[in-house]
Design a protein around this motif. Structure first.
Motif, mmCIF file in Angstrom:
data_model
loop_
_atom_site.group_PDB
_atom_site.id
_atom_site.type_symbol
_atom_site.label_atom_id
_atom_site.label_comp_id
_atom_site.label_asym_id
_atom_site.label_seq_id
_atom_site.Cartn_x
_atom_site.Cartn_y
_atom_site.Cartn_z
ATOM 1 N N VAL A 1 2.216 -30.087 -7.081
ATOM 2 C CA VAL A 1 1.194 -30.346 -5.739
ATOM 3 C C VAL A 1 0.211 -31.154 -5.994
ATOM 4 N N ARG A 2 0.082 -31.894 -4.955
ATOM 5 C CA ARG A 2 -1.250 -32.712 -4.913
ATOM 6 C C ARG A 2 -1.822 -32.729 -3.554
ATOM 7 N N SER A 3 -3.498 -32.818 -3.791
ATOM 8 C CA SER A 3 -4.152 -32.860 -2.535
ATOM 9 C C SER A 3 -4.043 -34.172 -1.594
ATOM 10 N N HIS A 7 -5.388 -35.527 -6.266
ATOM 11 C CA HIS A 7 -5.568 -34.581 -7.195
ATOM 12 C C HIS A 7 -4.547 -33.560 -7.276
ATOM 13 N N LYS A 8 -4.069 -33.300 -8.274
ATOM 14 C CA LYS A 8 -3.205 -32.065 -8.862
ATOM 15 C C LYS A 8 -3.977 -30.752 -8.248
ATOM 16 N N ILE A 9 -2.756 -29.924 -7.747
ATOM 17 C CA ILE A 9 -3.586 -28.468 -7.431
ATOM 18 C C ILE A 9 -2.379 -27.520 -8.150
ATOM 19 N N ARG A 10 -3.066 -26.811 -8.900
ATOM 20 C CA ARG A 10 -2.445 -25.684 -9.848
ATOM 21 C C ARG A 10 -2.066 -24.543 -8.743
#
Length: 82
Positions: A1-3, A7-10
């Motif tokens: 998932v990305r913002s 940016h990657k979101i954990r």
């Protein structure tokens, strides 16, 4: 998932298994949890994934990893799931 900015979101915990499932068990309606880390054929889980699986097992939650359906099915039936 990305913002929105890319940016990657954990999501979840570091090392968390790919698949989680639960099912009712018995007349008292308890819930049984199961976690599976799916790997490509020949791959093994990373250290952090092995640690996550060990933690779940210590907590009494069924957890494993498999690099094939046959390996998963063997584990599944040996654990008494049907």
């Amino acid at each position: 998932v990305r913002s929105h900015s890319g940016h990657k979101i954990r999501l979840g915990e570091l090392g968390q298994c790919d698949w989680s499932a639960m099912r009712p068990q018995g007349e008292d309606r308890k819930v049984e949890f199961l976690e599976i880390e799916a790997k490509r054929p020949g791959e093994k889980p990373s250290k952090v994934q092995r640690e996550y699986i060990a933690k779940r097992l210590h907590q009494g939650i069924s957890a494993t990893w498999a690099d094939s359906l046959a390996l998963f099915e063997r584990w599944y039936f040996m654990e008494g799931f049907e």
